[in-house]
Design a protein around this motif. Structure first.
Motif, short mmCIF file in Angstrom:
data_model
loop_
_atom_site.label_atom_id
_atom_site.label_comp_id
_atom_site.label_asym_id
_atom_site.label_seq_id
_atom_site.Cartn_x
_atom_site.Cartn_y
_atom_site.Cartn_z
N ILE A 211 0.89 -1.18 0.03
CA ILE A 211 -0.02 0.14 -0.10
C ILE A 211 0.94 1.05 -0.09
O ILE A 211 1.86 1.25 0.54
CB ILE A 211 -0.91 0.03 1.29
N ILE A 212 0.56 2.13 -0.94
CA ILE A 212 1.77 3.11 -1.00
C ILE A 212 0.73 4.45 -1.12
O ILE A 212 -0.26 4.47 -1.56
CB ILE A 212 2.38 3.25 -2.46
N MET A 213 1.22 5.47 -0.27
CA MET A 213 0.56 7.05 0.06
C MET A 213 1.36 7.96 0.11
O MET A 213 2.36 7.84 0.57
CB MET A 213 -0.59 6.70 0.85
N GLU A 214 1.07 9.10 -0.24
CA GLU A 214 1.50 10.45 0.48
C GLU A 214 1.07 10.34 1.92
O GLU A 214 -0.39 10.33 1.99
CB GLU A 214 1.46 11.41 -0.32
N PRO A 215 1.78 10.44 3.05
CA PRO A 215 1.11 10.26 4.38
C PRO A 215 0.40 11.39 4.62
O PRO A 215 -0.64 11.76 5.33
CB PRO A 215 2.29 10.31 5.09
N ARG A 234 -1.90 1.03 9.12
CA ARG A 234 -0.45 0.46 9.72
C ARG A 234 -0.81 -1.00 10.02
O ARG A 234 -0.23 -2.26 9.99
CB ARG A 234 0.21 1.28 10.66
N GLN A 235 -1.95 -0.99 11.16
CA GLN A 235 -2.40 -2.18 11.47
C GLN A 235 -3.04 -3.31 10.62
O GLN A 235 -2.66 -4.42 10.89
CB GLN A 235 -3.73 -1.95 12.58
N LEU A 236 -3.66 -2.70 9.65
CA LEU A 236 -4.21 -3.63 8.53
C LEU A 236 -3.10 -4.17 7.74
O LEU A 236 -3.05 -5.60 7.47
CB LEU A 236 -5.23 -2.65 7.47
N CYS A 237 -1.89 -3.42 7.39
CA CYS A 237 -0.95 -3.97 6.75
C CYS A 237 -0.16 -5.04 7.60
O CYS A 237 0.22 -5.90 7.00
CB CYS A 237 0.14 -2.84 6.44
N THR A 243 3.44 -4.56 2.73
CA THR A 243 4.25 -3.39 2.81
C THR A 243 3.71 -2.11 2.80
O THR A 243 3.25 -1.81 1.85
CB THR A 243 5.34 -3.74 1.82
N LEU A 244 3.81 -1.39 3.98
CA LEU A 244 3.42 0.06 3.68
C LEU A 244 4.45 0.88 3.50
O LEU A 244 5.51 0.90 3.98
CB LEU A 244 2.97 0.33 5.25
N ILE A 245 4.22 1.51 2.22
CA ILE A 245 5.36 2.63 1.65
C ILE A 245 4.68 4.14 1.88
O ILE A 245 3.49 4.26 1.59
CB ILE A 245 5.74 2.49 0.35
N PHE A 246 5.51 4.88 2.52
CA PHE A 246 5.11 6.35 2.73
C PHE A 246 5.84 7.01 1.48
O PHE A 246 7.32 6.82 1.37
CB PHE A 246 5.34 7.08 4.01
N ILE A 270 8.92 1.15 4.50
CA ILE A 270 9.83 1.56 3.54
C ILE A 270 9.25 3.13 3.19
O ILE A 270 8.12 3.31 3.25
CB ILE A 270 9.57 1.12 1.89
N THR A 271 10.34 4.12 3.06
CA THR A 271 9.82 5.55 2.68
C THR A 271 10.73 5.94 1.45
O THR A 271 11.93 5.49 1.25
CB THR A 271 10.10 6.26 4.02
N VAL A 272 10.18 6.59 0.73
CA VAL A 272 10.96 7.37 -0.41
C VAL A 272 10.89 8.73 -0.07
O VAL A 272 9.97 9.56 0.35
CB VAL A 272 10.43 7.02 -1.71
#
Ligand code: PMP
Length: 448
Positions: A211-215, A234-237, A243-246, A270-272
């Protein structure tokens, strides 16, 4: 203040159009009628065009420019390091720079560098899918993740299987794209709607790796996550091994040294980062994450490459940026206070001529919308608001105020009170002209 004139600019643009398609290097929201202004000098928050006109730079190179123009301390550090070593495979700055990032960013235990946000996102999705061992990702309406076929455009369709679908004027409908790649790889949903996400994951959790999003959704209009939304995601992931990506390409280093995640209190896997990471003069992006995730690179399970990854000058720029912020403890507060004053002046100037206006976002990243109430859903404005926003952005340019596309505006480390005054001196006349133009459409829909 009088409107600026652009004689030399126009000559230069004519030449540019001979060589650059449309005279520019991107064609997002570029209509062919936009005012293009080439600059050749910058100091602090001001830039000068080739006709010698002075402008307030709230554009900040799409939010990348953090250190301000002509920042001597920053420039000196870059020149020093360039003199030391130019281009080598690895340099002595790597552990120093990575240690600093790991120190500040909650999700960072290890770091890989690359160049653009687009590239970092694609690599992060690949890494995230590998970590979860599942092939699909979920993204959200109004969140931008770069210029790649699998993430650009589309809107959620309200069916049982919400793959992104094209709409009128959408990038998804442009030519030459890899066919079906987005539909095959991803789901798309409205953001800030946990029930919809939970329902999707309950159904397709076995396929969803990322799951990817702009926080904080800056690209969709400057919208904060609803209280509890990120925590629930976060809990769902965790429950479904996703993998939760911000994507902190905009918010990283601009909101805080630890990124938006350090303010929001939710840690992704993971964060980019990109844009402001290296201060704004040089392109560097980063993929950071937990050791367990990054171990996939060590084990050669996931591939990542790039000629210029970790180039010395880029690392020197990151270090210089971080050191400048560290040595200026009130930097974030000062920048956000000045930007807030600019935002308030915009609202006042609009109200004075009866144009609706709200300003929203987070400190150091503000977004304006010409409507009465704040936007609550990414891209939730109507066409008239959108057109008024574009008109305001365009006319401001001609009065020496440079906003970023889609009504965003940014501060930098060198912004001063005099920049607020510069804005105030111009915005009244600009909004009066906007009003005049709008009155030509009175009674009609602008979008018609
Ligand atoms: N993610 C976000 C949130 C962005 O705003 C952007 C650029 N606007 C990107 C990714 C892509 O970055 P780049 O333009 O450096 O490829």
């Amino acid at each position: 203040m009088a409107k600026l004139t652009f004689v030399k600019s126009q000559q230069l643009i004519k030449q540019m159009k001979k060589y650059l398609p449309g005279g520019v290097h991107y064609n997002f929201r570029y209509s062919g009628k936009d005012t293009i202004i080439p600059f050749n000098k910058g100091r602090g928050s001001r830039v000068w065009d080739v006709d010698g006109n002075e402008h307030l730079d709230l554009f900040c190179k799409f939010g990348a420019l953090m250190v301000g123009h002509g920042n001597q301390a920053y420039n000196a550090k870059l020149i020093d390091y360039m003199d030391k070593v130019l281009s080598v495979d690895q340099c002595d700055l790597e552990p120093i720079v990575c240690e600093r990032i790991v120190h500040y960013v909650p999700s960072a235990e290890m770091v890989r560098f690359c160049l653009s946000g687009t590239e970092a996102v694609q690599n992060a999705i690949r890494l995230g899918r590998a970590y979860a061992g599942k092939p699909k990702f979920v993204r959200f309406r109004g969140h931008y993740h770069g210029n790649a076929d699998n993430v650009m455009g589309g809107k959620p369709q309200s069916t049982d299987y919400p793959t992104p679908m094209a709409y009128e004027g959408d990038f998804l409908g442009t030519d030459g794209r890899a066919p079906h790649i987005m539909e095959d790889q991803s789901f798309m949903l409205p953001w800030n709607d946990f029930a919809a996400l939970e329902q999707l994951v309950n159904r397709y959790g076995d396929e969803i790796g990322v799951i990817i999003m702009e926080p904080i959704c800056i690209n969709g209009g400057g919208i904060l996550p609803k209280p509890g939304y990120l925590e629930s995601v976060r809990q769902l992931c965790d429950r479904h091994h996703i993998t939760l990506i911000f994507d902190e390409v905009i918010t990283g280093f601009r909101t805080a040294l630890g990124g938006a995640q350090s303010l929001l209190g939710v840690t992704p896997d993971i964060t980019v980062f990109g844009k402001a990471l290296a201060g704004g003069a040089l392109p560097v992006s980063a993929i950071v994450g937990k050791k367990e995730v990054m171990q996939l690179y060590v084990d050669q399970k996931v591939i990542h490459a790039g000629t210029f990854n970790g180039y010395p000058l880029g690392l020197a720029a990151i270090l210089a940026n971080i050191e400048l912020i560290e040595s200026d403890p009130s930097a974030y507060k000062r920048m956000s206070n000045l930007l807030f004053q600019i935002g308030s002046s915009l609202v006042e100037a609009a109200k004075a001529v009866d144009i609706p206006m709200v300003v929203q976002g987070v400190p150091n990243i503000l977004v304006f919308h010409s409507q009465a109430e704040p936007l609550t859903q990414p891209e939730g404005y109507d066409d008239n608001t959108k057109l008024r926003d574009i008109l305001i952005t365009r006319l401001c340019k001609e009065y020496g105020i440079q906003f970023s596309p889609i009504s965003r505006f940014y501060s930098n480390l060198l912004m001063e009170e005099s920049d607020v005054q510069f804005f105030r001196d111009r915005i009244g006349d600009t909004m009066a002209e906007v009003k005049k133009l709008l009155s030509l459409f009175e009674g009609n829909s602008l979008a018609a």
